[in-house]
Design a protein around this motif. Structure first.
Motif, PDB file in Angstrom:
ATOM      1  N   LEU A 192       2.401   4.228  16.222  1.00 57.24           N
ATOM      2  CA  LEU A 192       1.462   5.319  15.965  1.00 57.24           C
ATOM      3  C   LEU A 192       1.269   5.539  14.461  1.00 57.24           C
ATOM      4  O   LEU A 192       0.142   5.760  13.996  1.00 57.24           O
ATOM      5  N   ARG A 193       2.362   5.480  13.716  1.00 57.85           N
ATOM      6  CA  ARG A 193       2.251   5.622  12.255  1.00 57.85           C
ATOM      7  C   ARG A 193       1.463   4.459  11.659  1.00 57.85           C
ATOM      8  O   ARG A 193       0.673   4.633  10.730  1.00 57.85           O
ATOM      9  N   TRP A 194       1.675   3.272  12.191  1.00 58.13           N
ATOM     10  CA  TRP A 194       1.024   2.081  11.654  1.00 58.13           C
ATOM     11  C   TRP A 194      -0.488   2.144  11.881  1.00 58.13           C
ATOM     12  O   TRP A 194      -1.267   1.781  10.992  1.00 58.13           O
ATOM     13  N   VAL A 195      -0.895   2.612  13.060  1.00 63.74           N
ATOM     14  CA  VAL A 195      -2.325   2.740  13.343  1.00 63.74           C
ATOM     15  C   VAL A 195      -2.977   3.710  12.362  1.00 63.74           C
ATOM     16  O   VAL A 195      -4.067   3.460  11.831  1.00 63.74           O
ATOM     17  N   GLY A 196      -2.304   4.828  12.099  1.00 67.26           N
ATOM     18  CA  GLY A 196      -2.848   5.790  11.150  1.00 67.26           C
ATOM     19  C   GLY A 196      -2.843   5.285   9.721  1.00 67.26           C
ATOM     20  O   GLY A 196      -3.737   5.596   8.933  1.00 67.26           O
ATOM     21  N   HIS A 197      -1.843   4.472   9.392  1.00 62.39           N
ATOM     22  CA  HIS A 197      -1.709   3.981   8.021  1.00 62.39           C
ATOM     23  C   HIS A 197      -2.666   2.833   7.725  1.00 62.39           C
ATOM     24  O   HIS A 197      -2.999   2.587   6.561  1.00 62.39           O
ATOM     25  N   LEU A 198      -3.092   2.118   8.756  1.00 59.80           N
ATOM     26  CA  LEU A 198      -3.990   0.978   8.545  1.00 59.80           C
ATOM     27  C   LEU A 198      -5.350   1.406   8.018  1.00 59.80           C
ATOM     28  O   LEU A 198      -6.071   0.600   7.426  1.00 59.80           O
ATOM     29  N   ASP A 199      -5.707   2.661   8.252  1.00 59.00           N
ATOM     30  CA  ASP A 199      -6.997   3.168   7.784  1.00 59.00           C
ATOM     31  C   ASP A 199      -7.026   3.175   6.260  1.00 59.00           C
ATOM     32  O   ASP A 199      -6.436   4.038   5.606  1.00 59.00           O
ATOM     33  N   GLY A 200      -7.702   2.202   5.686  1.00 55.57           N
ATOM     34  CA  GLY A 200      -7.837   2.134   4.235  1.00 55.57           C
ATOM     35  C   GLY A 200      -6.739   1.381   3.526  1.00 55.57           C
ATOM     36  O   GLY A 200      -6.733   1.332   2.294  1.00 55.57           O
ATOM     37  N   LEU A 201      -5.788   0.779   4.256  1.00 59.78           N
ATOM     38  CA  LEU A 201      -4.701   0.049   3.603  1.00 59.78           C
ATOM     39  C   LEU A 201      -5.262  -1.074   2.742  1.00 59.78           C
ATOM     40  O   LEU A 201      -5.990  -1.938   3.228  1.00 59.78           O
ATOM     41  N   GLY A 202      -4.938  -1.064   1.468  1.00 60.81           N
ATOM     42  CA  GLY A 202      -5.419  -2.076   0.547  1.00 60.81           C
ATOM     43  C   GLY A 202      -6.762  -1.783  -0.069  1.00 60.81           C
ATOM     44  O   GLY A 202      -7.206  -2.510  -0.963  1.00 60.81           O
ATOM     45  N   SER A 203      -7.452  -0.717   0.384  1.00 58.64           N
ATOM     46  CA  SER A 203      -8.748  -0.376  -0.194  1.00 58.64           C
ATOM     47  C   SER A 203      -8.564   0.233  -1.577  1.00 58.64           C
ATOM     48  O   SER A 203      -7.479   0.714  -1.934  1.00 58.64           O
ATOM     49  N   VAL A 204      -9.621   0.220  -2.344  1.00 61.07           N
ATOM     50  CA  VAL A 204      -9.561   0.751  -3.707  1.00 61.07           C
ATOM     51  C   VAL A 204      -9.257   2.249  -3.688  1.00 61.07           C
ATOM     52  O   VAL A 204      -8.428   2.748  -4.466  1.00 61.07           O
ATOM     53  N   GLU A 205      -9.904   2.982  -2.786  1.00 60.04           N
ATOM     54  CA  GLU A 205      -9.705   4.432  -2.734  1.00 60.04           C
ATOM     55  C   GLU A 205      -8.268   4.783  -2.348  1.00 60.04           C
ATOM     56  O   GLU A 205      -7.644   5.661  -2.952  1.00 60.04           O
ATOM     57  N   ALA A 206      -7.734   4.072  -1.330  1.00 58.87           N
ATOM     58  CA  ALA A 206      -6.354   4.338  -0.923  1.00 58.87           C
ATOM     59  C   ALA A 206      -5.377   3.957  -2.021  1.00 58.87           C
ATOM     60  O   ALA A 206      -4.364   4.640  -2.237  1.00 58.87           O
ATOM     61  N   THR A 207      -5.671   2.899  -2.740  1.00 59.18           N
ATOM     62  CA  THR A 207      -4.798   2.481  -3.838  1.00 59.18           C
ATOM     63  C   THR A 207      -4.835   3.492  -4.974  1.00 59.18           C
ATOM     64  O   THR A 207      -3.811   3.780  -5.598  1.00 59.18           O
ATOM     65  N   LEU A 208      -5.999   4.049  -5.238  1.00 62.84           N
ATOM     66  CA  LEU A 208      -6.104   5.107  -6.246  1.00 62.84           C
ATOM     67  C   LEU A 208      -5.255   6.318  -5.864  1.00 62.84           C
ATOM     68  O   LEU A 208      -4.554   6.893  -6.704  1.00 62.84           O
ATOM     69  N   ARG A 209      -5.323   6.699  -4.586  1.00 65.06           N
ATOM     70  CA  ARG A 209      -4.527   7.845  -4.135  1.00 65.06           C
ATOM     71  C   ARG A 209      -3.034   7.554  -4.280  1.00 65.06           C
ATOM     72  O   ARG A 209      -2.258   8.435  -4.682  1.00 65.06           O
ATOM     73  N   ARG A 210      -2.644   6.338  -3.935  1.00 69.51           N
ATOM     74  CA  ARG A 210      -1.224   5.976  -4.040  1.00 69.51           C
ATOM     75  C   ARG A 210      -0.781   5.971  -5.499  1.00 69.51           C
ATOM     76  O   ARG A 210       0.314   6.447  -5.828  1.00 69.51           O
ATOM     77  N   ALA A 211      -1.622   5.451  -6.386  1.00 73.66           N
ATOM     78  CA  ALA A 211      -1.277   5.428  -7.805  1.00 73.66           C
ATOM     79  C   ALA A 211      -1.182   6.847  -8.370  1.00 73.66           C
ATOM     80  O   ALA A 211      -0.305   7.151  -9.183  1.00 73.66           O
ATOM     81  N   GLU A 212      -2.073   7.720  -7.923  1.00 73.26           N
ATOM     82  CA  GLU A 212      -2.014   9.110  -8.388  1.00 73.26           C
ATOM     83  C   GLU A 212      -0.749   9.793  -7.889  1.00 73.26           C
ATOM     84  O   GLU A 212      -0.101  10.551  -8.629  1.00 73.26           O
ATOM     85  N   ALA A 213      -0.375   9.536  -6.635  1.00 68.37           N
ATOM     86  CA  ALA A 213       0.855  10.132  -6.105  1.00 68.37           C
ATOM     87  C   ALA A 213       2.069   9.660  -6.887  1.00 68.37           C
ATOM     88  O   ALA A 213       2.985  10.442  -7.169  1.00 68.37           O
ATOM     89  N   ARG A 214       2.085   8.375  -7.252  1.00 69.23           N
ATOM     90  CA  ARG A 214       3.200   7.869  -8.050  1.00 69.23           C
ATOM     91  C   ARG A 214       3.220   8.509  -9.445  1.00 69.23           C
ATOM     92  O   ARG A 214       4.288   8.822  -9.981  1.00 69.23           O
ATOM     93  N   ALA A 215       2.033   8.732 -10.017  1.00 67.13           N
ATOM     94  CA  ALA A 215       1.957   9.393 -11.325  1.00 67.13           C
ATOM     95  C   ALA A 215       2.442  10.834 -11.250  1.00 67.13           C
ATOM     96  O   ALA A 215       3.100  11.333 -12.169  1.00 67.13           O
ATOM     97  N   VAL A 216       2.120  11.523 -10.159  1.00 69.15           N
ATOM     98  CA  VAL A 216       2.585  12.905  -9.978  1.00 69.15           C
ATOM     99  C   VAL A 216       4.112  12.940  -9.963  1.00 69.15           C
ATOM    100  O   VAL A 216       4.734  13.839 -10.553  1.00 69.15           O
ATOM    101  N   GLU A 217       4.740  11.972  -9.309  1.00 73.50           N
ATOM    102  CA  GLU A 217       6.214  11.912  -9.283  1.00 73.50           C
ATOM    103  C   GLU A 217       6.773  11.743 -10.691  1.00 73.50           C
ATOM    104  O   GLU A 217       7.753  12.403 -11.067  1.00 73.50           O
TER     105      GLU A 217
END
Length: 443
Positions: free
Chosen positions: A150-175
């Motif tokens: 169930l988590r994998w199905v939800g996580h596949l949405d946008g995995l590897g996309s530019v927008e999802a990568t931007l969000r991940r990079a921003e989250a890492r910067a916030v940390e």
């Protein structure tokens, strides 16, 4: 302040095989606890035999091998897409994504668990009354698989996309910014005034990027010896072998003490977020730069990167020493806040010089950052505005667009270009700007 041991453990735990091995270890736990199955009440143990357990294990073994292979191929494809469309640093960041690792580790670990239990059953490791507890463990593993799917199905949405990568990079910067906010000067003190007494140099034994400094360990060792340490560099700096890590104020700095002090410095071949607050912001900038390249030509992603970087920098407070720093015997140089904009927004202004919307966004960001409480960022914002004007003059076609950008600009005018300097001294009798810059830097 991040300890060296915790920093290395965190990097180690982000490897996919580590989590897979932990879930696979459930087979050993189940085998160890199997004798307790004889004590399960309500006659459940008598209803579960070897054939019933083996049927469930066969389902898990067959399905998880297919699902694991398919999921790994999806992960690799997504990471390669992120590498091609964003930046190799984003690919490395996605490799450490905890959700992806946990899901795939669950699939692989469940397959290894079922395979190991099948082998143990075939070898007669378990008695008849012990199958009930093994069955309960297997049902728990099946529940983990369902949750992971169930988590994998939800996580596949946008995995590897530019927008999802931007969000991940921003989250890492916030940390990273949160670490910077909670432990200014890496938990140490700000160097003020002249240093009293003789200092001895502690040098690096290898070349690489300074990833982490365990200022707590440093301060504890120095407190025991009655010494102090003045760091030369912050995490993120490139060091060659033999470069000075810190100047140590201590009566005796023998090889044993040097080895203990060096253990607080983590040096490796790449930059890591955490204490290196600029690194995650650079990843965001690189994604925007790739989007602004002629081959991709996606200025809106560049605008997204600019807005995210601006928002993050505005949350970075001016570095102020804590009233009771946890590492009082360690003196750490202040973060060069002017380098934050030079490493992030300036490259975006350069690569987006032909885009009107990018140049407007750069000037807007400079105006907002000019209100920052850190003097270095305020000064860098004015410099960014001037450099953005110079880039815009070089890249834009319409005078009307240039007038709109100039009206939004914080700086009084564009930064000087080489052509302007050459025009000011056509006979070569004027100052060489590169020579002048080198002389100022050497001074």
């Amino acid at each position: 302040m991040i300890s060296s041991l915790f920093f290395r453990f965190r990097l180690f735990s982000r490897r996919l095989w580590v989590r897979s091995a932990l879930i696979s270890g459930l087979a050993l736990i189940a085998a160890f606890l199997a004798p307790l199955g004889n004590y399960i009440p309500f006659g459940i143990a008598a209803k579960i035999d070897e054939e019933t357990l083996q049927d469930l294990l066969d389902v898990i073994t067959a399905s998880m091998l297919t699902v694991s292979t398919f999921s790994l191929s999806i992960m690799v494809s997504a990471h390669l897409a992120a590498d091609a469309n964003t930046t190799p640093r984003a690919h490395r960041m996605l490799q450490q994504d905890s959700r992806t690792q946990t899901v795939i580790a669950t699939f692989i670990g469940a397959f290894v668990y079922a395979l190991a239990m099948t082998v143990m059953i075939d070898f007669g490791v378990f008695q008849t009354g012990e199958f009930a507890l093994i069955y309960a463990f297997t049902v728990a593993v099946a529940a983990l698989i369902v949750a992971a799917l169930l988590r994998w199905v939800g996580h596949l949405d946008g995995l590897g996309s530019v927008e999802a990568t931007l969000r991940r990079a921003e989250a890492r910067a916030v940390e990273s910014i949160d670490v910077y906010r909670r432990t200014p000067f890496l938990g140490g003190r700000s160097p003020k005034g002249d240093v009293a007494g003789a200092l001895q140099e502690l040098t690096a034994e290898r070349s690489g990027f300074l990833q982490n400094v365990d200022t707590g360990k440093l301060s504890k060792d120095l407190d025991h010896w009655g010494g102090t340490a003045y760091l030369r560099h912050r995490p993120g700096a490139w060091l060659a072998q033999g470069d000075v890590l810190a100047e140590i104020g201590i009566d005796r700095l023998d090889e044993d003490r040097q080895a203990k002090l060096r253990a607080a410095f983590t040096i490796d071949d790449r930059r890591e977020p955490g204490q290196d607050v600029i690194q995650s912001l650079i990843v965001l900038a690189e994604i925007g730069e790739r989007a602004l390249s002629p081959g991709i030509n996606d200025p809106r992603t560049g605008l997204d990167a600019i807005s995210r970087i601006t928002r993050l920098v505005l949350t970075m407070p001016a570095e102020r020493e804590l009233d009771q720093p946890p590492a009082p015997r360690v003196f750490v140089p202040a973060l060069k806040t002017e380098e934050v904009l030079a490493a992030t927004l300036d490259p975006l202004a350069r690569d987006g010089k032909a885009f009107f919307e990018v140049q407007i966004s750069i000037q807007t960001a400079a105006a907002q950052l000019a209100t920052h409480d850190a003097a270095g960022i305020r000064e860098a914002a004015v410099d960014l505005s001037a450099r953005g004007l110079a880039y815009a003059e070089d890249g834009l076609l319409l005078a009307q667009d240039m007038r709109k950008i100039a009206a939004r600009a914080l700086a009084d005018g564009p930064a000087a270009t080489l052509d302007a300097d050459r025009a000011a001294s056509p006979q070569g009798d004027g100052p060489d700007p590169m020579h002048a810059e080198r002389a100022a830097r050497d001074a």
